[in-house]
Design an enzyme around this catalytic site. Structure first.
Site, PDB file in Angstrom:
ATOM      1  N   CYS A 117      -0.144   4.051   2.469  1.00 29.05           N
ATOM      2  CA  CYS A 117       0.213   3.745   3.855  1.00 29.05           C
ATOM      3  C   CYS A 117       1.726   3.843   4.061  1.00 29.05           C
ATOM      4  O   CYS A 117       2.187   4.354   5.091  1.00 29.05           O
ATOM      5  CB  CYS A 117      -0.299   2.363   4.251  1.00 29.05           C
TER       6      CYS A 117
ATOM      7  N   CYS B   8       0.840  -1.197   0.000  1.00 28.05           N
ATOM      8  CA  CYS B   8       0.000   0.000   0.000  1.00 28.05           C
ATOM      9  C   CYS B   8       0.880   1.254   0.000  1.00 28.05           C
ATOM     10  O   CYS B   8       1.436   1.638   1.031  1.00 28.05           O
ATOM     11  CB  CYS B   8      -0.924   0.015   1.217  1.00 28.05           C
TER      12      CYS B   8
END
Length: 176
Positions: A137, A134
């Site tokens: 993130c 991700c």
């Protein structure tokens, strides 16, 4: 099961992984991290690999370095990032401003209530986010660890631990 037993179980096709696995738990192999940080990152990543052999070996390897709070924080990091990484990767890849503006409506109290130093938890979350791919993130956790004094070398070391443990899990699943 120990890390040495895990290393011995790796097939010849993974000899580079075998060598890397012997170094990522050391200061030379993962610089700018404390022994406890290396252990906590490795444990969170081991849980994120979803490989029982890797998790068991890393639990054994880190048992003397981590207290119960750090072990629980590793579980929190692995499980919360499993959820967050899917959701925020979706938001990022969708490239849809309307979706981006909607509240996530996901319970994430563990991000603040993990019981350990913020830097240590963020390093674990960063490594697990690398495992789960991700970008949103990863960017967020890099910002947080830098805010708490982590060096670029510490950030790289976290990612290296993640890379080696994921490769270990993959190698262990290869057919004989």
């Amino acid at each position: 099961m120990s890390i040495e037993t895990l290393r011995a179980a790796l097939p010849d096709a993974a000899k580079d992984i075998r060598l890397n696995l012997s170094t990522v738990f050391t200061a030379e192999g993962a610089p700018d991290l404390t022994d406890g940080q290396r252990a906590a990152i490795a444990l969170a990543v081991a849980y994120a690999t979803r490989n029982d052999r890797v998790a068991t070996a890393v639990e054994a390897e880190t048992s003397e370095l981590l207290d119960n709070q750090h072990r629980e924080a590793a579980r929190i990091a692995a499980t919360l990032m499993a959820m967050n990484n899917v959701y925020y990767r979706f938001i990022h890849l969708a490239e849809d401003e309307a979706l981006r503006k909607l509240p996530a409506r996901l319970r994430m109290n563990g991000l603040a209530q993990h019981g350990i130093a913020k830097l240590d938890f963020e390093l674990m979350a960063l490594a697990v986010s690398a495992v789960n791919g991700c970008g949103m993130c990863i960017e967020s956790h890099i910002h947080e660890v830098r805010k708490h004094g982590a060096s670029d070398l510490a950030i790289q070391s976290s990612a290296r631990i993640a890379a080696v443990l994921v490769a270990t899990a993959q190698a262990l699943s290869l057919p004989a």
